[in-house]
Design a protein around this motif. Structure first.
Motif, PDB file in Angstrom:
ATOM      1  N   ASP A  53      -1.996   5.718   7.787  1.00 19.70           N
ATOM      2  CA  ASP A  53      -1.984   6.859   6.866  1.00 19.70           C
ATOM      3  C   ASP A  53      -0.967   6.638   5.753  1.00 19.70           C
ATOM      4  O   ASP A  53      -1.210   6.985   4.598  1.00 19.70           O
ATOM      5  N   ASN A  54       0.180   6.059   6.079  1.00 21.56           N
ATOM      6  CA  ASN A  54       1.224   5.798   5.095  1.00 21.56           C
ATOM      7  C   ASN A  54       0.745   4.761   4.077  1.00 21.56           C
ATOM      8  O   ASN A  54       0.963   4.907   2.877  1.00 21.56           O
ATOM      9  N   SER A 100      -3.322   5.025  -2.523  1.00 19.38           N
ATOM     10  CA  SER A 100      -4.055   6.063  -3.254  1.00 19.38           C
ATOM     11  C   SER A 100      -3.199   6.705  -4.333  1.00 19.38           C
ATOM     12  O   SER A 100      -3.690   7.020  -5.417  1.00 19.38           O
ATOM     13  N   ASP A 103      -7.153  10.770  -4.134  1.00 20.94           N
ATOM     14  CA  ASP A 103      -6.917  11.325  -2.808  1.00 20.94           C
ATOM     15  C   ASP A 103      -6.978  10.185  -1.774  1.00 20.94           C
ATOM     16  O   ASP A 103      -7.842   9.328  -1.860  1.00 20.94           O
ATOM     17  N   PRO A 104      -6.057  10.161  -0.778  1.00 25.25           N
ATOM     18  CA  PRO A 104      -6.050   9.078   0.213  1.00 25.25           C
ATOM     19  C   PRO A 104      -7.375   8.896   0.949  1.00 25.25           C
ATOM     20  O   PRO A 104      -7.835   7.774   1.135  1.00 25.25           O
ATOM     21  N   THR A 147      -2.439   3.987   3.233  1.00 30.37           N
ATOM     22  CA  THR A 147      -3.482   4.541   2.370  1.00 30.37           C
ATOM     23  C   THR A 147      -2.918   5.568   1.407  1.00 30.37           C
ATOM     24  O   THR A 147      -3.373   5.674   0.278  1.00 30.37           O
ATOM     25  N   SER A 148      -1.905   6.318   1.840  1.00 36.99           N
ATOM     26  CA  SER A 148      -1.278   7.303   0.941  1.00 36.99           C
ATOM     27  C   SER A 148      -0.603   6.613  -0.237  1.00 36.99           C
ATOM     28  O   SER A 148      -0.743   7.039  -1.387  1.00 36.99           O
ATOM     29  N   LYS A 149       0.135   5.539   0.047  1.00 35.34           N
ATOM     30  CA  LYS A 149       0.816   4.812  -1.026  1.00 35.34           C
ATOM     31  C   LYS A 149      -0.182   4.166  -1.985  1.00 35.34           C
ATOM     32  O   LYS A 149      -0.018   4.228  -3.202  1.00 35.34           O
TER      33      LYS A 149
END
Length: 92
Positions: free
Chosen positions: A6-7, A13, A19-20, A9-11
């Protein structure tokens, strides 16, 4: 140590300005499309994904002698790029 997906893909995105969930799905869809057409996908600095098509075959169980028909499928090989290899710990 395994990175938190998740971290990552968040970075990625945030850098792309989307959006991630949408970014991860768009990447997966593009990768799936190319690989299903048996085309390799290279990401500079990260690595390359190469599809390998396996034809339909019959496999015989050594113990029971039972024969099983295995359907054709596409496997994907990943080869890390030089920049990614430098970041990974060596196995020496």
């Amino acid at each position: 140590m395994m990175a938190d997906t998740d971290n990552i893909t968040s970075k990625a995105s945030a850098a792309a300005g989307c959006d991630p969930a949408q970014g991860a799905e768009a990447f997966a869809a593009a990768l799936r499309e190319r690989l299903s057409m048996l085309e390799s996908v290279a990401i500079p600095g990260f690595g390359s994904f190469t599809p390998v098509k396996h034809e339909e075959r019959v496999e015989t169980d050594a113990e029971s002698g039972r024969r099983t028909l295995l359907p054709p499928h596409i496997a994907v090989n990943f080869i890390p790029g030089s920049k990614l290899r430098k970041l990974l710990p060596s196995n020496e």
